[in-house]
Design a protein around this motif. Structure first.
Motif, PDB file in Angstrom:
ATOM      1  N   SER A  64     -32.284  55.289 -28.938  1.00  0.00           N
ATOM      2  CA  SER A  64     -31.962  55.013 -27.537  1.00  0.00           C
ATOM      3  C   SER A  64     -30.635  55.648 -27.152  1.00  0.00           C
ATOM      4  N   ARG A  65     -30.161  56.569 -27.980  1.00  0.00           N
ATOM      5  CA  ARG A  65     -28.884  57.208 -27.708  1.00  0.00           C
ATOM      6  C   ARG A  65     -29.057  58.359 -26.722  1.00  0.00           C
ATOM      7  N   TYR A  66     -28.119  58.455 -25.840  1.00  0.00           N
ATOM      8  CA  TYR A  66     -28.070  59.604 -24.942  1.00  0.00           C
ATOM      9  C   TYR A  66     -26.948  60.515 -25.440  1.00  0.00           C
ATOM     10  N   GLU A  67     -27.356  61.652 -26.020  1.00  0.00           N
ATOM     11  CA  GLU A  67     -26.377  62.606 -26.536  1.00  0.00           C
ATOM     12  C   GLU A  67     -25.743  63.318 -25.347  1.00  0.00           C
ATOM     13  N   ALA A  68     -24.517  62.922 -25.027  1.00  0.00           N
ATOM     14  CA  ALA A  68     -23.906  63.376 -23.783  1.00  0.00           C
ATOM     15  C   ALA A  68     -22.926  64.522 -23.961  1.00  0.00           C
ATOM     16  N   TYR A 106     -22.209  60.111 -28.088  1.00  0.00           N
ATOM     17  CA  TYR A 106     -23.387  59.534 -27.456  1.00  0.00           C
ATOM     18  C   TYR A 106     -23.050  58.175 -26.837  1.00  0.00           C
ATOM     19  N   ASP A 108     -25.081  54.588 -26.324  1.00  0.00           N
ATOM     20  CA  ASP A 108     -26.272  53.864 -26.766  1.00  0.00           C
ATOM     21  C   ASP A 108     -26.804  53.029 -25.603  1.00  0.00           C
ATOM     22  N   LEU A 109     -27.805  53.562 -24.905  1.00  0.00           N
ATOM     23  CA  LEU A 109     -28.387  52.863 -23.765  1.00  0.00           C
ATOM     24  C   LEU A 109     -29.229  51.661 -24.196  1.00  0.00           C
ATOM     25  N   THR A 197     -22.527  60.980 -18.988  1.00  0.00           N
ATOM     26  CA  THR A 197     -23.540  59.930 -18.860  1.00  0.00           C
ATOM     27  C   THR A 197     -23.509  59.312 -17.470  1.00  0.00           C
TER      28      THR A 197
END
Length: 219
Positions: A64-68, A106, A108-109, A197
């Motif tokens: 659920s990680r968004y690699e930003a 990242y 974590d959403l 993000t």
């Protein structure tokens, strides 16, 4: 008349050593001659065969990680090991290694709960509270990392002959990873990830009809 028995003459130790050195030189010279003679190099050349088995999938993990954000780093590691009361020419090593790698930042959403999202009745305004960005583990790039020079003492060179991993670079690689991780903490990469993000979520929700989108991170 009895014939005296002649005992075989013992070969001196130095003669055996000279013979061994001569044999090694003959083998090396023969290999050199074969390499320069046209046609023989391919005849006695070595071949590499990959007999590895197929890769097996052991597990699958949902992320659920968004690699930003991602940072590229390079560090020059100068690792020297000395032995007390022995000169470096006898026992000791020094390796100059260039380590290149990446570190991802990242958000974590998956940690965002219902209480962290607020939407008004008209569905025109939304407020999101996100966890702070974190850094992933540094990934050393073998294609861009290399040893510039290696200096080893006589005993270290002899040890490499009986080692399963001669000229191992694990020590300098671990040191390079540690330095890259420290540099990533001071690079502002997490702040960049939070900014990216925030912009991504604002653009996403505005495309869904929200006019006002507020993204915050806890103090």
């Amino acid at each position: 008349m009895t014939t005296p028995i002649r005992r075989p003459r013992r070969v001196p130790g130095w003669a055996k050593a000279v013979a061994a050195v001569a044999l090694v030189l003959v083998v090396l010279f023969a290999g050199l001659r074969l390499s320069v003679i046209p046609g023989l190099k391919g005849l006695f050349g070595s071949e590499t065969h990959d007999r590895s088995g197929p890769a097996l999938l052991e597990s699958v993990q949902d992320l659920s990680r968004y690699e930003a954000a991602s940072g590229n780093f390079q560090v020059v590691v100068d690792l020297e090991k000395d032995t007390r009361f022995l000169p470096d020419a006898v026992r000791g090593s020094r390796t100059l290694y260039v380590g290149a790698g990446t570190v991802d930042a990242y958000v974590d959403l998956g940690k965002v709960g219902r209480d962290d999202v607020t939407v008004d009745e008209d569905r025109t305004s939304a407020t999101l509270r996100l966890p702070h960005a974190a850094l992933g583990a540094p990934a050393l790039d073998p294609e861009r990392s290399y040893a510039v020079s290696k200096q080893r003492g006589l005993l270290d060179r002899l040890g490499d002959l009986f080692s399963d991993n001669p000229n191992g670079e694990q020590a300098v690689q671990k040191l390079a990873v540690r330095h890259i991780a420290e540099a990533a903490k001071e690079s502002g990469l997490t702040e960049r990830a939070e900014s990216n993000t925030k912009e991504m979520l604002q653009n996403l929700l505005r495309s869904l009809g929200f006019k006002e989108v507020r993204v915050t991170f806890p103090e």
